[in-house]
Design an enzyme around this catalytic site. Structure first.
Site, PDB file in Angstrom:
ATOM      1  CB  SER A   1      -0.934  -0.001   1.124  1.00  0.00           C
ATOM      2  OG  SER A   1      -1.679  -1.251   1.273  1.00  0.00           O
TER       3      SER A   1
HETATM    4  N1  SAH Z   1      -0.742  -4.022   3.942  1.00  0.00           N
HETATM    5  C1  SAH Z   1      -0.133  -4.848   2.791  1.00  0.00           C
HETATM    6  C2  SAH Z   1      -0.738  -4.875   1.659  1.00  0.00           C
HETATM    7  C3  SAH Z   1      -1.763  -5.658   1.448  1.00  0.00           C
HETATM    8  S1  SAH Z   1      -2.620  -5.957  -0.153  1.00  0.00           S
HETATM    9  C4  SAH Z   1       1.230  -4.388   2.662  1.00  0.00           C
HETATM   10  O1  SAH Z   1       1.908  -3.368   3.377  1.00  0.00           O
HETATM   11  O2  SAH Z   1       1.914  -4.645   1.894  1.00  0.00           O
HETATM   12  C5  SAH Z   1      -3.850  -7.114   0.585  1.00  0.00           C
HETATM   13  C6  SAH Z   1      -3.480  -8.406   0.440  1.00  0.00           C
HETATM   14  O3  SAH Z   1      -4.604  -9.353   0.967  1.00  0.00           O
HETATM   15  C7  SAH Z   1      -3.053  -9.285  -0.540  1.00  0.00           C
HETATM   16  O4  SAH Z   1      -1.764  -9.768  -0.456  1.00  0.00           O
HETATM   17  C8  SAH Z   1      -3.971 -10.476  -0.826  1.00  0.00           C
HETATM   18  O5  SAH Z   1      -3.408 -11.584  -1.180  1.00  0.00           O
HETATM   19  C9  SAH Z   1      -4.450 -10.506   0.486  1.00  0.00           C
HETATM   20  N2  SAH Z   1      -6.083 -11.096   0.793  1.00  0.00           N
HETATM   21  C10 SAH Z   1      -6.772 -10.774   0.154  1.00  0.00           C
HETATM   22  N3  SAH Z   1      -7.994 -11.551   0.402  1.00  0.00           N
HETATM   23  C11 SAH Z   1      -7.517 -12.397   1.337  1.00  0.00           C
HETATM   24  C12 SAH Z   1      -8.198 -13.248   2.455  1.00  0.00           C
HETATM   25  N4  SAH Z   1      -9.589 -13.815   2.378  1.00  0.00           N
HETATM   26  N5  SAH Z   1      -7.521 -13.787   3.220  1.00  0.00           N
HETATM   27  C13 SAH Z   1      -6.106 -13.266   3.457  1.00  0.00           C
HETATM   28  N6  SAH Z   1      -5.280 -12.555   2.645  1.00  0.00           N
HETATM   29  C14 SAH Z   1      -6.049 -12.012   1.628  1.00  0.00           C
END
Ligand code: SAH
Length: 219
Positions: free
Chosen positions: A70
């Site tokens: 992010s």
């Molecule tokens: N805050 C993180 C970015 C998150 S992006 C950072 O600093 O890098 C969102 C993430 O949520 C992605 O890696 C995606 O694979 C994950 N995601 C999406 N749906 C999910 C679920 N149901 N359970 C676990 N992870 C999930």
């Protein structure tokens, strides 16, 4: 990532301070715990070596598997929204690069983080180990079910957007605790904070945001 990454350097520290001044503090993030944590954690370690110089820019960056780390402001906004004092036990849904887990790990006692894509979880684990963030536990699971054995949590942060609030996660919030998550309504997304007081929930809409989708199956 290839070889041993540059842990930090005066130039990267300078870029990181400028990121905080221009893209975070200038937009109203004032929580000293958040600012201090973001100053400390070398964000460039959470992206591919080739993108290192861009790690301190005002944008999200690709981390593979169609996911992103992010934008710095979003990390700051969501962390501040958790209203942390220090000492909490936190659940994070969507570890991604592990950058936000590392920020949370500077502030609270325990971070439990769920990621559904195995290779992202494994890479995040490596970087967090490199930084000595041993208070972060990661599991490869659908995060919409939460982490029942460790519940309740003082705060839960969902880092991916959906059109409804996963009820299972509400059940895992401690009394007085908070759930912060992005919610989608038509084409727009808003960051929402829910606070549990007895049988009631106080709901606040904190402002527009942009996240990748939450892909899970819990009700
Ligand atoms: N805050 C993180 C970015 C998150 S992006 C950072 O600093 O890098 C969102 C993430 O949520 C992605 O890696 C995606 O694979 C994950 N995601 C999406 N749906 C999910 C679920 N149901 N359970 C676990 N992870 C999930």
């Amino acid at each position: 990532m290839t070889g041993m990454p540059t842990l930090d350097s005066p130039e990267l520290t300078r870029l990181r301070r400028r990121m905080l001044e221009d893209f975070v503090a200038a937009r109203g993030i004032q929580d000293p715990l958040v600012l201090r944590a973001m100053e400390k954690v070398p964000r460039h370690l959470f992206v591919d070596e080739a993108l290192r110089e861009r790690a301190y820019g005002d944008y999200a960056l690709p981390i593979g598997d169609k996911q992103t780390i992010s934008q710095p402001y979003i990390i700051a906004q969501t962390t501040q929204a958790l209203e942390l004092q220090g000492g909490e036990k936190i659940l994070e849904i969507g570890t991604g690069s592990g950058y936000q887990s590392a920020i949370l790990a500077q502030i609270v006692d325990h971070v439990y983080s769920l990621e559904k894509i195995p290779q992202l979880a494994r890479r995040a684990r490596k970087v967090l180990d490199l930084l000595g963030c041993h208070n972060v536990a990661i599991r490869i699971l659908d995060g919409t079910y939460g982490w029942k054995e460790e519940a309740p949590f003082d705060a839960i942060l969902v880092s991916a957007v959906s059109d409804s609030i996963p009820g299972t996660l509400l059940d895992q919030v401690a009394e007085g605790g908070r759930l912060v998550l992005p919610l989608e309504e038509g084409a727009s997304q808003h960051l929402v904070r829910l606070q549990k007081t007895g049988a009631d929930w106080k709901k606040e809409v904190l402002g527009p945001c942009r996240f990748v989708p939450l892909i899970g199956s819990a009700p």
